[in-house]
Design a protein around this motif. Structure first.
Motif, mmCIF file in Angstrom:
data_model
loop_
_atom_site.group_PDB
_atom_site.id
_atom_site.type_symbol
_atom_site.label_atom_id
_atom_site.label_comp_id
_atom_site.label_asym_id
_atom_site.label_seq_id
_atom_site.Cartn_x
_atom_site.Cartn_y
_atom_site.Cartn_z
ATOM 1 N N ARG A 113 -8.293 78.623 34.823
ATOM 2 C CA ARG A 113 -7.661 79.038 36.080
ATOM 3 C C ARG A 113 -7.953 80.521 36.311
ATOM 4 O O ARG A 113 -8.278 81.242 35.366
ATOM 5 N N LEU B 28 -7.284 84.534 36.840
ATOM 6 C CA LEU B 28 -6.344 85.459 36.232
ATOM 7 C C LEU B 28 -5.703 86.281 37.345
ATOM 8 O O LEU B 28 -6.402 86.994 38.076
ATOM 9 N N ARG B 29 -4.396 86.174 37.481
ATOM 10 C CA ARG B 29 -3.666 86.857 38.548
ATOM 11 C C ARG B 29 -2.633 87.810 37.963
ATOM 12 O O ARG B 29 -2.269 87.706 36.798
ATOM 13 N N SER B 30 -2.155 88.716 38.807
ATOM 14 C CA SER B 30 -1.093 89.616 38.381
ATOM 15 C C SER B 30 0.138 88.811 37.976
ATOM 16 O O SER B 30 0.423 87.748 38.536
ATOM 17 N N ARG B 31 0.827 89.370 36.987
ATOM 18 C CA ARG B 31 2.049 88.806 36.390
ATOM 19 C C ARG B 31 1.775 87.633 35.450
ATOM 20 O O ARG B 31 2.705 87.046 34.899
ATOM 21 N N THR B 32 0.499 87.264 35.267
ATOM 22 C CA THR B 32 0.175 86.250 34.265
ATOM 23 C C THR B 32 0.514 86.793 32.879
ATOM 24 O O THR B 32 0.193 87.931 32.548
ATOM 25 N N ARG B 33 1.158 85.978 32.052
ATOM 26 C CA ARG B 33 1.442 86.345 30.669
ATOM 27 C C ARG B 33 0.278 85.907 29.793
ATOM 28 O O ARG B 33 -0.220 84.784 29.918
ATOM 29 N N VAL B 34 -0.171 86.799 28.920
ATOM 30 C CA VAL B 34 -1.318 86.506 28.054
ATOM 31 C C VAL B 34 -1.033 87.005 26.643
ATOM 32 O O VAL B 34 -0.093 87.751 26.398
ATOM 33 N N GLU C 136 -7.328 88.503 42.245
ATOM 34 C CA GLU C 136 -7.444 87.655 41.067
ATOM 35 C C GLU C 136 -8.862 87.724 40.529
ATOM 36 O O GLU C 136 -9.800 88.111 41.236
ATOM 37 N N ALA D 238 -4.592 82.592 26.643
ATOM 38 C CA ALA D 238 -3.398 82.067 27.296
ATOM 39 C C ALA D 238 -2.269 81.993 26.279
ATOM 40 O O ALA D 238 -2.503 81.841 25.077
#
Length: 245
Positions: free
Chosen positions: A122, A124-130, A150, A179
């Motif tokens: 998918r 990668l966008r802001s606020r994604t937890r990694v 993104e 992820a």
């Protein structure tokens, strides 16, 4: 020709300040705290005084080993076991870093140039937890994309990572994003600002300085780092960490 270039690169790494990420720590009977890792740059000798980050603890090297053989000195590229005085083994953890006193400092915000895996599941966008992997550290982080809304599979761009724990890293260090669950590989790249201040995504001028840090000459990198850290207290010695110079 290739051998000469490799030898020159090895000599260059050895002449840089000492730095090592710790990947294991234990207590040896009769010796006390022992830490192991691969030396990223510089040399270390028995008797050297170093600083442990992120705690800031001052330590002394009581002894050195390389593959179970006692040594007086080890250098960049070698595996090392360091017997440390001044710290208990349970006060050191995987991902901690050793360097000369005052060289490193820990941070909970870093800026990186990341290339998303072509098979990333998918964008990668802001606020994604990694999961952020750098050196021997693995910490959770929240992503902020900087030069696009993104990153799509195969794209390269700048991101800021807001870390759950402080890490001590330098300019140019390789990093990986995974992820949180399932733990799939998302992408990888390099740290370009290890002591980053929060950047607004619309800051076009700042993006020019990030380009200089990512691809510029030594002079351009120093100028960019000085601009980005113009409101903080830094010295010329910090340019090894901030710009690889």
């Amino acid at each position: 020709d290739a051998a000469r270039k490799a030898a020159a690169a090895r000599l260059h790494r050895e002449q840089l300040p000492f730095r090592m990420a710790i990947d294991r720590t234990f207590s040896a009977p009769g010796h006390g705290t022992v830490v192991t890792g691969s030396i990223a740059s510089g040399c270390v000798k028995t008797g050297d005084r170093l600083e442990l980050q992120p705690s800031g603890t001052q330590v002394r090297v009581r002894g050195l080993q390389n593959h179970d053989m006692a040594c007086e000195e080890l250098s960049a590229g070698q595996r090392a076991a360091l017997n440390l005085a001044g710290v208990r083994f349970d006060e050191v953890g995987r991902g901690d870093a050793l360097a000369p006193s005052g060289m490193l400092q820990s941070s909970r915000t870093v800026t990186a140039q990341i290339t998303l895996n072509p098979s990333a599941p998918r964008p990668l966008r802001s606020r994604t937890r990694v999961r952020f992997h750098v050196g021997a550290s693995e910490v959770q982080a929240a992503v902020r994309t900087l030069d696009a809304a993104e990153l799509k599979a195969g794209d390269t761009g700048y991101v800021q990572l807001m870390l759950s724990e402080a890490v001590a890293v330098t300019w140019g260090e390789a990093c990986i994003l995974r992820a949180v669950s399932p733990m799939e590989l998302l992408g990888g790249g390099r740290v370009i600002d290890p002591w980053a201040a929060r950047i607004k995504r619309s800051s076009a001028g700042v993006l020019t300085h990030l380009d200089a840090l990512a691809r510029g000459t030594e002079n351009a990198r120093v100028a960019a780092a000085a601009f980005l850290h113009r409101e903080s207290d830094w010295s010329a010695d910090d340019m090894f960490v901030l710009a690889g110079v």
